[in-house]
Design an enzyme around this catalytic site. Structure first.
Site, PDB file in Angstrom:
ATOM      1  N   ARG A  55     -10.675   6.824   3.834  1.00 28.94           N
ATOM      2  CA  ARG A  55     -10.561   8.040   4.637  1.00 28.94           C
ATOM      3  C   ARG A  55      -9.433   8.957   4.199  1.00 28.94           C
ATOM      4  O   ARG A  55      -9.606  10.164   4.075  1.00 28.94           O
ATOM      5  CB  ARG A  55     -10.288   7.713   6.113  1.00 28.94           C
ATOM      6  N   THR A  56      -8.257   8.384   3.989  1.00 28.26           N
ATOM      7  CA  THR A  56      -7.109   9.262   3.733  1.00 28.26           C
ATOM      8  C   THR A  56      -7.325  10.033   2.438  1.00 28.26           C
ATOM      9  O   THR A  56      -7.179  11.256   2.396  1.00 28.26           O
ATOM     10  CB  THR A  56      -5.811   8.439   3.708  1.00 28.26           C
ATOM     11  N   LYS A  84       0.507   0.158 -17.086  1.00 31.53           N
ATOM     12  CA  LYS A  84       1.243  -0.046 -18.347  1.00 31.53           C
ATOM     13  C   LYS A  84       2.728  -0.236 -18.102  1.00 31.53           C
ATOM     14  O   LYS A  84       3.503  -0.377 -19.045  1.00 31.53           O
ATOM     15  CB  LYS A  84       1.068   1.181 -19.247  1.00 31.53           C
ATOM     16  N   ARG A 105       0.185   7.500  -1.782  1.00 32.57           N
ATOM     17  CA  ARG A 105       0.200   6.271  -0.987  1.00 32.57           C
ATOM     18  C   ARG A 105       0.744   5.165  -1.869  1.00 32.57           C
ATOM     19  O   ARG A 105       0.365   5.046  -3.045  1.00 32.57           O
ATOM     20  CB  ARG A 105      -1.218   5.930  -0.527  1.00 32.57           C
ATOM     21  N   HIS A 133       2.861   6.501   8.402  1.00 28.77           N
ATOM     22  CA  HIS A 133       1.625   7.143   7.949  1.00 28.77           C
ATOM     23  C   HIS A 133       1.474   8.459   8.724  1.00 28.77           C
ATOM     24  O   HIS A 133       0.627   8.588   9.602  1.00 28.77           O
ATOM     25  CB  HIS A 133       0.453   6.198   8.224  1.00 28.77           C
TER      26      HIS A 133
HETATM   27  C1  NCD Z   1      -4.808   2.977   7.994  1.00 25.58           C
HETATM   28  C2  NCD Z   1      -3.742   2.728   6.937  1.00 25.58           C
HETATM   29  O1  NCD Z   1      -4.003   2.896   5.741  1.00 25.58           O
HETATM   30  O2  NCD Z   1      -2.654   2.397   7.357  1.00 25.58           O
HETATM   31  N1  NCD Z   1      -5.972   3.537   7.475  1.00 25.58           N
HETATM   32  C3  NCD Z   1      -6.070   4.887   7.358  1.00 25.58           C
HETATM   33  O3  NCD Z   1      -5.320   5.518   6.646  1.00 25.58           O
HETATM   34  N2  NCD Z   1      -6.990   5.511   8.106  1.00 25.58           N
HETATM   35  C4  NCD Z   1      -5.083   1.806   8.830  1.00 25.58           C
HETATM   36  C5  NCD Z   1      -5.451   0.508   8.159  1.00 25.58           C
HETATM   37  O4  NCD Z   1      -5.556   0.429   6.933  1.00 25.58           O
HETATM   38  O5  NCD Z   1      -5.649  -0.445   8.899  1.00 25.58           O
END
Ligand code: NCD
Length: 307
Positions: A55-56, A84, A105, A133
């Site tokens: 999703r992100t 690498k 991320r 997040h």
């Molecule tokens: C969350 C995350 O990555 O922290 N997911 C997301 O970004 N929607 C929640 C999760 O991974 O459980």
């Protein structure tokens, strides 16, 4: 927004007024999408994902595409030069040469702070380890605001992995700045909210209580925020297996819940919400995923100084 480069590392990097502004821009995008479709022409977003995401990353990509911009990047550290042995800093410096804004991320807490020191383009933390997040929180706030019309005066149950769940940590930080929010923290003893988060809640006089059983909190909740047990943050498989099915929300468990309780989940779900709940009018988690695209559109525009 004037002058120096803004990053979004922690949700509190944005003031309450700035978040209100982002929610307004997102509402306007939803109402008038055609007014935004070319606004980021010739702008580029780099998505640097050293940790899995659906999703992100997709919502950042969709957001930039709907603004008429372009996206480059990688979705897996193994397909980047990290494999690498390249440092995160070098990867970020390089991405800053190619893109106008970066969403990253990383499994290590604090990695985006280090990254932000290395480049002059805005850095967005798309999740750092078990820490924070902030763009999920913006997503959650937009969802709550669109459904309830307010960000204050409610009781929220946060259920599942409160120890490692970074979405929960950022959401609490954001909600602590609003009036009269009661927090019901529902988790197994091993996955309770970290002390530093409880201290933050106590410091501002927020009302919070810990529960082990979801049913004990359910009747009072205006929002139930379910989370996945964060397998990747566990040190041993045995603990994960023991805890992973601590809470499974199904129709029967919803019987004592309020008729207008919002059921939220940042997704991905594993077993925490039975699919039979998807048809319940209170289920908001797929709508939440949709809101994620609109609020990221607003955020990109804001950090680029365009809105
Ligand atoms: C969350 C995350 O990555 O922290 N997911 C997301 O970004 N929607 C929640 C999760 O991974 O459980």
């Amino acid at each position: 927004m004037a002058g120096k480069v803004r990053n979004l590392i922690n949700i509190t990097d944005l003031s309450v007024e700035e978040i209100e502004h982002l929610l307004e821009v997102a509402d306007d995008i939803i109402a008038n999408p055609e007014a935004y479709q070319d606004i980021c022409a010739h702008k580029k977003l780099a998505t640097l994902f050293f940790e899995p995401s659906t999703r992100t990353r997709l919502s950042f990509t969709a957001a930039m595409m709907e603004l008429g911009g372009n996206v480059l990047g990688f979705s897996d550290a193994n397909s980047s030069s990290a494999k690498k042995g390249e440092s995160v800093s070098d990867t970020v410096i390089m991405a800053g040469c190619y893109a106008d804004i970066i969403a990253m991320r990383h499994p290590k807490e604090g990695a985006p702070v280090v990254a932000a020191k290395k480049t002059t383009v805005p850095i967005i933390n798309a999740g750092d380890g078990g820490h924070f997040h902030p763009t999920q929180t913006l997503t959650d706030l937009l969802t709550i605001h669109r459904k309830k019309g307010r960000l204050d005066n409610f009781t929220i149950g946060l259920c599942g992995d409160l120890m490692f769940g970074r979405t929960v940590h950022s959401l609490i930080e954001a909600l602590l700045r609003h009036e009269n929010i009661r927090f019901m923290l529902i988790s197994p003893p091993e996955l309770r909210l970290p002390e530093y988060m409880k201290e933050k809640m106590t410091a501002v006089g927020a009302e919070w209580k810990e529960f082990e059983k979801l049913e004990d909190a359910m009747p009072e909740l205006d929002i139930l925020y379910m989370t996945r047990v964060q397998k990747e943050r566990f040190f041993n498989e045995e603990d994960y297996v023991r805890l992973k099915n601590s809470y499974v929300l199904d129709r029967a468990k919803l019987v004592p819940a309020k008729a207008d309780m919002m059921i939220m989940h940042p997704l991905p779900r594993v077993n925490e919400i039975s699919v039979e709940v998807d048809d319940d009018p209170r289920a908001c988690y797929f709508y939440q995923a949709l809101c994620g695209k609109y609020i990221r559109m607003a955020l990109i525009l804001y950090l680029l100084g365009m809105k």
